[in-house]
Design a protein around this motif. Structure first.
Motif, PDB file in Angstrom:
ATOM      1  N   ARG A 109       0.825  -1.216   0.000  1.00 34.91           N
ATOM      2  CA  ARG A 109       0.000   0.000   0.000  1.00 34.91           C
ATOM      3  C   ARG A 109       0.855   1.260   0.000  1.00 34.91           C
ATOM      4  NH1 ARG A 109      -4.616  -2.029   4.345  1.00 34.91           N
ATOM      5  NH2 ARG A 109      -6.077  -2.869   2.795  1.00 34.91           N
ATOM      6  N   VAL A 110       1.890   1.269   0.804  1.00 39.87           N
ATOM      7  CA  VAL A 110       2.763   2.446   0.845  1.00 39.87           C
ATOM      8  C   VAL A 110       3.410   2.686  -0.502  1.00 39.87           C
ATOM      9  CG1 VAL A 110       4.877   3.367   1.853  1.00 39.87           C
ATOM     10  CG2 VAL A 110       3.182   2.286   3.319  1.00 39.87           C
ATOM     11  N   ALA A 111       3.922   1.594  -1.104  1.00 42.19           N
ATOM     12  CA  ALA A 111       4.562   1.745  -2.404  1.00 42.19           C
ATOM     13  C   ALA A 111       3.574   2.176  -3.465  1.00 42.19           C
ATOM     14  CB  ALA A 111       5.210   0.417  -2.803  1.00 42.19           C
ATOM     15  N   ALA A 112       2.370   1.623  -3.444  1.00 43.01           N
ATOM     16  CA  ALA A 112       1.367   1.993  -4.444  1.00 43.01           C
ATOM     17  C   ALA A 112       0.964   3.461  -4.308  1.00 43.01           C
ATOM     18  CB  ALA A 112       0.149   1.083  -4.312  1.00 43.01           C
ATOM     19  N   GLN A 113       0.821   3.945  -3.082  1.00 46.35           N
ATOM     20  CA  GLN A 113       0.471   5.342  -2.881  1.00 46.35           C
ATOM     21  C   GLN A 113       1.589   6.272  -3.319  1.00 46.35           C
ATOM     22  OE1 GLN A 113      -2.443   6.659  -1.974  1.00 46.35           O
ATOM     23  NE2 GLN A 113      -3.314   4.584  -1.939  1.00 46.35           N
ATOM     24  N   ASP A 114       2.823   5.897  -3.049  1.00 44.86           N
ATOM     25  CA  ASP A 114       3.950   6.745  -3.431  1.00 44.86           C
ATOM     26  C   ASP A 114       4.132   6.804  -4.940  1.00 44.86           C
ATOM     27  OD1 ASP A 114       4.449   7.343  -0.864  1.00 44.86           O
ATOM     28  OD2 ASP A 114       6.262   6.140  -0.636  1.00 44.86           O
ATOM     29  N   PHE A 115       3.807   5.687  -5.629  1.00 48.70           N
ATOM     30  CA  PHE A 115       3.944   5.675  -7.081  1.00 48.70           C
ATOM     31  C   PHE A 115       2.842   6.478  -7.769  1.00 48.70           C
ATOM     32  CE2 PHE A 115       6.429   1.503  -6.928  1.00 48.70           C
ATOM     33  CZ  PHE A 115       7.629   2.153  -7.175  1.00 48.70           C
ATOM     34  N   GLN A 116       1.745   6.721  -7.052  1.00 49.97           N
ATOM     35  CA  GLN A 116       0.583   7.354  -7.676  1.00 49.97           C
ATOM     36  C   GLN A 116       0.771   8.866  -7.676  1.00 49.97           C
ATOM     37  OE1 GLN A 116      -1.830   5.237  -8.796  1.00 49.97           O
ATOM     38  NE2 GLN A 116      -2.758   6.957  -9.888  1.00 49.97           N
ATOM     39  N   GLY A 117       0.910   9.458  -8.847  1.00 49.24           N
ATOM     40  CA  GLY A 117       1.065  10.906  -8.954  1.00 49.24           C
ATOM     41  C   GLY A 117      -0.260  11.634  -8.849  1.00 49.24           C
ATOM     42  N   PRO A 118      -0.232  12.964  -8.783  1.00 48.32           N
ATOM     43  CA  PRO A 118      -1.478  13.730  -8.633  1.00 48.32           C
ATOM     44  C   PRO A 118      -2.402  13.607  -9.826  1.00 48.32           C
ATOM     45  CG  PRO A 118       0.415  15.173  -9.024  1.00 48.32           C
ATOM     46  CD  PRO A 118       0.965  13.815  -8.792  1.00 48.32           C
ATOM     47  N   SER A 119      -1.863  13.445 -11.030  1.00 51.29           N
ATOM     48  CA  SER A 119      -2.729  13.355 -12.211  1.00 51.29           C
ATOM     49  C   SER A 119      -2.821  11.949 -12.763  1.00 51.29           C
ATOM     50  CB  SER A 119      -2.203  14.295 -13.305  1.00 51.29           C
ATOM     51  OG  SER A 119      -0.866  13.941 -13.648  1.00 51.29           O
TER      52      SER A 119
END
Length: 1793
Positions: A1164-1174
């Motif tokens: 979850r942490v890695a997925a959130q960090d990879f997800q950019g604002p757009s």
């Protein structure tokens, strides 16, 4: 006698039966003697010893009279036990050792066997016996953890339960049992047992206490107690409401005792089954109604643990499942439930499991009787195919075989029950029913090309099929055609299984053609086929089944042809088959010998028949016993020597009367001597003559350890117990010489010789090692003692030599040989150590080992003072190299030069280094094994070594492990150190147990002390030291050392790094992680380490973020090792088998629950960090992400997630598709497959395909690529498991088709285009024709559009596009038609596609490809790119040989005719490259094959001559292997057609044929098995051509049959060719005997390592024996050709002098009858035997020429030569030189063969 056998229960019972018979005569006598034997136990005032307790157990359990006395003395003994227990429990060693176990066992037996005496002492209210109360208190203290030995605690639980079972009233026993169940309380509690009350204080909740109580109650208590109600409520019985909650909790907890927990669950179910009727009476309702909590709880426990990694748990789970089904069936029948829905629910649940799940098949076996085979097969129609897949995988084949066996047994039972009793079905009717269901499946498996499937089906499925359905043989055989590949093996397997099952002769089947088919199978090239046919010959259910004369004849031909197989399994099965055949001969002959004695005056015809059978059987054994000795001389291959030694072992084990004390079965028959005498009276079966003994002695110097050990074993086990004096003396001299050799291999030979000499010294008047320099005591075994004393003195001398001059010692006395000899003579000879060594000699030996290790470590340090420093830093490899170089320079009298450094080690450097590390290794192994033997044979108080001596020994181990960096020394030392620690830790002496614990403490202190040491200097031995200590702990105890070590290492590894840490220095944290890795990888810890797996896994993943690169490296290695340990071994199977491990995600997280939240949080942490604002992916480094994904990806996919606990993983895995890191996207797609349950496949696919962007939408290439990867991965899994609904699939297909733009130029990312194409390829069968046409047209345009700039992934995309197009013939033809205009990369891709063999054979595009490749051949050969040329030629060869292996096709596809100039130019280019050897071996091998294919269009003799010259250049062993294989391939491609068509048409082809046959002969002896196989195919093709057109296909003959066939062909067709004689002679060794003798006399080794032969498979002696008959045949043809006569006379004239001189030299070699050292050295020379065979072959040839040729007779008198040959041959044969039978016939007989 009973007292002497207290540990052998069976013997004690037998003796007690005898005493009971005696007591009937004189009861008082027996009673008095038994009482006297027990008197010391009752009257002693001291604490009972282990011997007293064992005696007490024996008289309680195995003596009826003893129990009478026990009844009288029961109170007295209980008082003694009450006093003994407090003393035992005070000492840790005593309470965890055998004394405490025996004490608890005595109590258990008293409670069990003397209930009448015990009951009044317990169950009288308020009058309980203080002694019994004290015993009960001690037993409860043991159960609750005061003792750490699990076995003792379990036994104590049984004893307490047995005490409860003595209750006179069921209510009292029930109350006590309910009281005992308070064991689950964590607070102190009171136990009430009748009038006894004890305080129970739990020490720790490790589960063993509850386990012991539940196990004891279920094992010992009678049903009435188990069904008793609680005081609080009468509705709950003890079995259901008291015991089951504890058992259920134990099964759900992750404890070390999981195995025992499920054993208890099985016991509980058995008790419920026994008490089910009473339970119904008590409750009045069903026990297991549908959806009841008990049923669900039991099923959940079973389901959660069906895939348990703990050994044995899965078997108990299956047993519990079977019992649960039985209970459910009984429950339904009792209450009239006919629907029984649970069965169908479970069937659906089981069938939903993937075929890779091992738990699936035992559960199906359990369900089968309740559902029937038809129901199971109808509901699970894929089962037969899944069984085939399982049989192709190692770990699944046993359970699949069991399921198949259960199904056919159930099918037979159903068929018989389904018909009326008055009209039972015939066996043929039953077989027909089986045939309709299973014959196609079984035949598919038997004829499969998958080796594992073929072997497992023939081994497991076929025998049980014929046992259950004997008449299935006929329909199986009717479906086979021996000419079809794979069918011959199936035929042999079916026939042998039928014979083994029924015992009937197989030769009458199939109209008498069985023998012909058998001959075909026995001569097959395939090892499996020959073994199956051989098994058909040997097998029989009756050992007295007399072999027929035809079988004996076939065996005489088959055995010599199969002595040099490279396959170890072949050799083992070969020996087993021969042994079975010999047993049949032996037992049938014994029956005839007994029959002759019984019918001396009886039927004459019977006597004649018996005599004939005896002559045949005894003659076969005589022949077989002589055969091995012909092939044991040096110079024969390892394969042949190993095989013949195995055969010799089979002969001696079967046909001698030698008994083995270590075997219960397989001993010779009692009357074996009668058969031996019968054979001896006829001059046969002289198995142990001197010359045979010398031959085996020669094998003691073989270069391989296996041959040496086999030979030594045969000499010791079967031959006379004493060597002749001359042999002993010479062998001792030889062994002394070898022990001083610096070569490790030769030193090992000398050590083995010493051991054999010691074992064969019985009865000798004087041993050769005795001299006046030392005295030997007279006690014990003087021969062994004198040998050991001699070796110790030799060790002392070598130590002193090394101390004075290390260089001299390394070259002439390297220490390790003597150490190995001491180990063998002390520890491997079955003599008591006390009879060999006394205390003084043991201390002297320990001192020598200690001093030697210090000396050798000092050499590696460079200074003895540095080595003695305990805090010193061990030297690096560079330091060791410098120290040795300084030593060499000092010995040479000078200093090292500054500029003379060399990358390679000098000979002197290698000598010193080898001497040091091998000697240190031998010291570790020897010392550990010695201490183990000493402690096993004696008590510490009377041992050969004191406690202080053992502490000194521990320091030796510590120094070697911590101060030597050579891994060979460390690894070898660990073997001994583990034994050292295990023997100390299992000792009852506390000071001995403290030694390993102290060493562990020191090791952990070394770890925690920060030293300024370079990372290149990290000691290899520290992890191994710690691993050895914790591995030596007893598995049945709590392993406190392991727990302490893990805790210390975890704490050390977690310690924050210092602020100013230096990355070039070792850190304690890094070393701690490396040690953890060693513990995880260590096999000695087994599943014990899995208890700490979650904690260690979390640590390793956390440490991946460390700023220290060494820490990250160590953590990654630890994590990788831990994953392998947690998941278990990856399933083994053929190529294409599953890449995942066998554990599913639900099972993994059930067994490691702590990992689930941690891994999910990381994702979850890695997925959130990879997800950019757009929505685009951002680059964020998460070092633990990829390891987490790789772990999830290794889990077994396809298992339903019944609880939904894994659904949380799907969201982050889907989000990771947008990762900017390519490898994360790839691994996340694999992890998604593993974590997605089958029910979610289509939902995921629909979701992912819906998110595919259109051409006008903003696009994130990473996300798009990741989504396509995930679609591809899920789609492949869904399609292969049929988890797809047609409507959903149509929706997915339509969305994929709508995204066609992803493969066009509008999509600029080549990776995305390639991923889309992969998805389209998976859906190809479901896509519309219009879409496929547009896609293919688009790809064709893209491939022919030139690229203006390079793109990442463009080459991969083009390759996949090419493969996609070529998969369909229409587009493939378009691709290939434009080949000449394509770019170089596309051309290379196309020809690579052909080389991969994708869909060539049988397609219409094959001819198009062949035409294109031929027309562009010249251009390709002129290309400057060697890789392109090589691949192009490989494609040309593949397409012209129909895409298969050309060696297995009789007529390769003929190439389209090329015009003369093109053909000649292409051939010229190819031959020019071959002659000039341009382009490297790989290219040249393809050029040779291609030129061979083109030769058929050219009939110019000069071209053939050049081609033959190329073959002759590359056929020798010195040529690269790939070229030698290509030579054999070329023989098949061009040689066989040429010889079969044109050999007799033109005289020049006779010469070419001679050259080709000669090349074939060379390649049949090649070291490469592939080259030999292809050369055998060449011979097979020639045989097929010469046999006419009657045969439909080529039968590939065995290599050893191909060689005589080529020789036969040579003499039949080319006997008068000028080169034929040279062909025969060039394969024999030169007869220059004097040079061989001269070189053998040169002693000493020139270098540390021997130079290997160019061809280790070549056997000059065997080749000479094979060629001799052909030489004699060609001599007989001299009168048929004057040219031949002239050549033969010229040869005789040229060679007569050398032959006569060599014969004369033979006479001078061994003149006396006694053995001498020079002759023994010559016997062991590798070239001597081959030279002799070459000499005698030439001598026989010359003798034949002299006899029949007038022109040559003047050269020498034939009779004189014949006499000389016979004398020399006889002399050599008497002195240990054994020749093949063909030489015996030629030399000894009146007429040569």
């Amino acid at each position: 006698m009973q007292l002497e056998m207290v540990n052998i229960s069976t013997a004690c019972r037998k003796l007690d039966q005898m005493l009971q018979h005696l007591a009937k005569v004189d009861h008082q006598l027996v009673y008095r003697e038994t009482r006297h034997s027990l008197h010391t136990i009752f009257l002693t005032e001291q604490v009972l010893s282990i011997e007293d307790l064992q005696r007490a157990c024996m008289f309680l359990e195995d003596s009826a009279i003893g129990r009478e006395i026990w009844r009288e003395k029961c109170p007295t003994f209980l008082n003694k036990m009450a006093k003994m227990f407090p003393v035992l429990l005070q000492d840790e060693g005593s309470r965890n050792g055998p004394v405490c176990y025996a004490a608890v066992k005595v109590c258990l037996q008293m409670f069990q066997l003397l209930p009448g005496e015990v009951t009044p002492l317990v169950w009288v209210k308020e009058h309980g016996s203080p002694a019994v109360q004290c015993i009960l208190q001690s037993l409860m203290d043991i159960i609750l953890g005061q003792c750490s030995n699990r076995d003792i605690r379990l036994l104590a639980g049984t004893a307490v339960a047995m005490l409860i079972n003595t209750a006179p009233e069921n209510g009292d026993g029930g109350a006590a049992a309910w009281s005992l169940l308070k064991v689950s309380h964590s607070e102190p509690w009171l136990l009430n047992v009748g009038g006894l009350q004890v305080q129970c204080n739990p020490i720790g909740q490790d589960g063993v206490d509850r386990l012991a109580v539940c196990r004891g109650l279920l094992t010992c208590c009678q049903p009435q107690i188990l069904l008793s109600s609680s005081v609080d409520t009468t509705e709950i019985c003890l079995l259901l409401g008291g015991v089951f909650p504890l058992v259920s909790a134990l099964c759900e907890e992750k404890l070390d005792c999981h195995y025992y927990a499920f054993e208890v669950l099985t016991l509980w179910l058995k008790k419920v089954k026994v008490s089910l009727a009473d339970i119904w009476k008590m409750t009045g309702v069903r026990l297991l109604p549908d959806t009841c909590s008990l049923q669900e709880q039991l099923l959940q426990v079973i389901w959660n643990n069906a895939e348990s990694p703990v050994e044995g748990v899965s078997e108990f789970v299956c047993s519990a499942f079977r019992l649960l089904l039985e209970l459910y069936e009984m429950d339904c029948e009792q209450f009239g439930d006919t629907k029984k829905p649970l069965y169908f629910t479970l069937l659906q649940r089981v069938t939903n499991l993937p075929w890779e799940a091992k738990a699936k098949y035992p559960l199906l076996c359990a369900l089968l009787p309740y559902l029937g085979t038809d129901m199971v097969l109808d509901q699970y129609f894929e089962l037969p195919n899944h069984l085939l897949k399982c049989l192709s995988t190692n770990h699944l084949s046993p359970c699949a075989s069991d399921l198949y066996k259960c199904m056919i047994q159930q099918q037979r039972q159903e068929l018989r029950e389904g018909l009326p009793q008055d009209a039972p079905p015939t066996e043929q009717d039953l077989a027909n029913q089986w045939t309709s269901r299973w014959r196609p499946i079984l035949l598919t498996a038997l004829t499969s090309e998958v080796t594992l499937l073929q072997n497992n089906s023939s081994t497991h499925l076929l025998p049980c099929t014929l046992q259950v359905f004997p008449s299935a043989v006929e329909p199986l055989l009717a479906s086979l055609d021996p000419a079809t590949p794979g069918h011959l093996h199936a035929w042999a397997c079916i026939m042998s299984s039928r014979r083994a099952t029924t015992g009937s002769s197989p030769w009458a089947l199939q109209g008498g053609s069985a023998l012909k088919t058998l001959q075909l199978a026995l001569g097959s090239l395939d090892d499996k086929v020959r073994l199956a046919a051989f098994n058909l010959l040997c097998c029989s259910p009756k050992t007295k089944d007399t072999p027929t004369p035809e079988e004996l004849s076939v065996m005489r031909k088959f055995i010599p042809q199969n002595l040099n197989s490279e396959s170890s399994p072949f050799r083992q099965h070969f020996q087993a088959g021969v042994k079975r055949f010999l047993v049949r001969i032996r037992d049938s002959c014994l029956a005839r010998v007994r029959g002759q004695k019984a019918k001396k005056n009886g039927d004459t015809s019977y006597t004649q028949q018996a005599e004939e059978i005896l002559n045949q059987g005894v003659g076969f054994v005589e022949w077989l016993s002589q055969l091995p000795y012909s092939y044991l001389a040096p110079g024969h291959s390892f394969q042949r020597k190993k095989t013949v030694l195995l055969l010799l072992s089979a002969v001696l084990e079967t046909c001698t009367d030698t008994w083995r004390q270590d075997k219960k079965k397989g001993q010779p028959p009692v009357n074996m001597a009668s058969l031996i005498n019968w054979a001896s009276e006829r001059g046969q079966w002289n198995f142990f003559c001197r010359t045979k003994q010398l031959t085996l002695i020669g094998c003691l110097e073989d270069s391989t350890n296996e041959i040496r050990e086999l030979s030594a074993g045969l000499l010791v086990r079967f031959f006379p117990p004493t060597f002749p004096d001359d042999i002993s003396s010479v062998l001792f001299t030889r062994s002394k010489q070898l022990l001083c050799s610096p070569r490790v291999q030769e030193a090992q030979m000398g050590a083995l010789m010493m051991k054999v000499l010691l074992q064969k010294s019985q009865g000798q008047s004087r041993e050769p090692w005795l001299n006046s320099n030392f005295n030997v005591g007279s006690s014990g075994d003087p021969k062994a003692s004198s040998m050991v004393t001699y070796l110790v003195k030799e060790l002392e001398q070598q130590y002193l030599t090394a101390k004075a001059d290390m260089m001299l010692a390394a070259r002439t006395k390297p220490i390790h040989g003597i150490l190995s000899a001491l180990e063998r003579c002390l520890l491997e000879v079955p003599i008591s150590l006390r009879d060999t060594v006394d205390h003084s000699l043991a201390v002297e030996l320990l001192g020598l080992l200690e001093n030697t290790s210090v000396l050798l470590l000092g050499v590696l340090y460079g200074a003895q003072d540095s080595c003695a420093d305990e805090e010193g830093v061990p030297p690096s490899f560079c330091d060791m190299g410098n120290a040795i170089s300084s030593l060499i320079a000092q010995a040479a009298g000078g200093n090292r030069g500054e500029g003379d450094e060399c990358v390679l080690l000098s000979e002197e450097h290698s000598l010193v280094l080898t001497c040091c590390w091998v000697s240190l290794k031998e010291i570790g192994i020897f010392l550990g094994c010695l201490v183990e033997r000493i402690l096993n044979e004696s008590r510490p108080s009377e041992g050969l070594l004191t406690i202080e001596d053992l502490r000194r020994a521990s320091k030796v181990f510590k120094d070697i492990l911590l101060k030597c960096r050579h891994w060979g020394a460390v690894e070898g030392c660990c073997v001994g150190f583990t034994k050292f620690c295990a023997s100390l830790l299992s000792s009852g002496h506390p000071e001995l147990r403290d030694i390993p614990a102290h060493m562990l403490k020191q090791g952990l202190q070394v770890l925690q002390s920060l030293r300024s040491t370079s990372v290149t200097r990290r000691a290899a031995g520290l992890p191994m030291l710690i691993l050895c200590v914790v591995s030596a702990e007893e598995a049945s105890k709590a392993r406190p050392l392991l727990a302490h070590t893990i805790h210390t290492l975890l704490e050390t590894a977690k310690t924050p790094l210092p602020q100013n840490w230096d990355q070039t220095l070792d850190l304690p944290q890094v070393c701690a992680v490396h040690i953890l890795q060693a513990l995880v990888r260590g096999s000695g810890l087994g599943v014990a380490i899995l208890h700490f797996a979650p904690t260690v896994a979390i640590l390793s993943l956390t440490l991946l973020s460390s700023p220290c690169w060494a820490m990250r490296n160590a953590a990654l290695q630890l994590y990788s090792s831990l994953c392998s340990r947690m998941l278990g071994q990856r399933p083994g199977g053929e190529e294409g088998s599953p890449t995942q491990h066998g554990m599913s995600p639900p099972a993994f997280f059930i067994h490691y629950p702590a990992l689930q939240p941690f891994l999910l949080a990381e994702l979850r942490v890695a997925a959130q960090d990879f997800q950019g604002p757009s929505g685009e992916g951002r680059l964020r480094l998460h070092p633990s992400l990829y390891p987490v994904l790789s772990l999830l990806a290794k889990l077994q996919p396809g298992v339903p997630d019944l609880t939904g606990a894994l659904s949380d993983f799907l969201a982050p895995l889907l989000q990771l598709a947008a990762s900017p890191i390519y490898s994360v996207r790839v691994m996340s797609s694999k992890a998604l497959v593993a974590m997605t349950p089958p029910s979610e496949y289509m939902n995921i696919l629909i979701r992912l395909t819906a998110e595919l962007q259109g051409p006008q939408e903003p696009c994130c290439h990473n996300r798009l690529h990741g989504q396509l990867l995930q679609i591809k991965a899920i789609l492949d899994r869904a399609l292969c498991t049929d988890s797809v609904h047609s409507a959903d699939l149509c929706e997915v297909v339509s969305r994929v088709e709508a995204s066609l733009w992803l493969v066009t130029g509008a999509q600029r990312c080549s990776l995305v285009r390639a991923a889309y194409l992969d998805v389209a390829g998976s859906l190809r069968g479901s896509c519309s024709e219009a879409f496929l046409h547009m896609l293919s047209d688009t790809l064709l345009r893209v491939l022919h559009t030139p690229q203006h700039r390079l793109q990442v992934g463009s080459l991969s995309f083009h390759q996949r596009a090419t493969h996609f197009l070529c998969a369909e013939q229409k587009w493939a033809c378009q691709m290939w038609d434009s080949f000449s205009t394509a770019g170089p990369d596309l051309r290379l891709t196309l020809v690579s596609w052909v080389v991969d063999g994708r869909g060539l054979q049988g397609t219409s595009s094959q001819h198009v490809i062949q035409r294109v490749l031929q027309s562009n051949l010249r251009e390709a050969l002129l290309s400057q790119c060697v890789d392109y040329r090589r691949t192009y030629l490989a494609a040309l060869v593949a397409v012209m040989t129909a895409g298969g292996d050309s060696t297995f096709t009789l007529h390769p596809s003929q190439p389209a005719p090329l015009e003369g100039p093109d053909l000649l130019e292409c051939l010229e280019l190819l031959l020019g490259d071959l002659e000039d050897q341009r382009g490297g071996p790989e290219y040249l091998s393809q050029a040779l094959c291609a030129s061979s294919l083109l030769l058929s269009n050219n009939l110019q003799i000069s071209v053939f001559q050049r081609w033959c010259s190329v073959l002759e250049c590359h056929r020798f062993p010195e040529a690269p292997e790939v070229l030698r294989i290509a030579c054999a391939e070329a023989l098949c491609l061009a040689g066989a057609p040429l010889m079969s068509q044109a050999l007799k048409e033109h005289i020049i082809f006779q010469a070419i044929g001679t050259r080709l046959i000669n090349t074939g002969l060379y390649l049949l002896q090649d070291e490469s098995q592939q080259a030999r196989i292809k050369a055998a195919c060449f011979a097979s093709m020639l045989q097929h051509a010469s046999g006419g057109e009657g045969q439909r296909s080529v039968s590939l003959m065995q290599v050893n049959l191909a060689l005589p066939f080529l020789l036969d062909l040579l003499l039949r067709e080319c006997w008068d060719s000028p080169g034929t004689l040279e062909v025969l002679l060039c394969h024999m060794p030169e007869p220059d005997l004097r040079s061989v003798v001269r070189e053998a006399e040169e002693t000493g080794c020139a270098s540390l390592y021997e130079q290997d032969e160019a061809n280790v498979f070549a056997e000059p002696s065997v080749m000479s024996a094979c060629l001799l008959p052909y030489l004699l045949q060609i001599a007989d043809k001299h009168c048929q050709s004057s040219a031949l006569a002239e050549r033969l006379s010229a040869w005789a004239k040229k060679n007569v002098t050398q032959v006569l001189d060599s014969l004369l030299a033979c006479k001078d070699l061994q003149s006396g009858e006694t053995l001498n050292s020079a002759w023994l050295a010559l016997l062991m020379d590798s070239r001597f035997h081959g030279t002799l065979c070459g000499l005698f072959a030439r001598a026989a040839f010359l003798l034949q020429l002299l006899k029949i040729s007038d022109d040559a007779r003047h050269l020498c008198d034939p009779s004189t030569l014949h006499k000389n040959i016979q004398e020399v041959f006889s002399l050599l044969s008497q002195n240990g030189v054994q020749f093949p039978p063909v030489f015996t016939a030629a030399m000894v007989g009146d007429q040569p063969v």
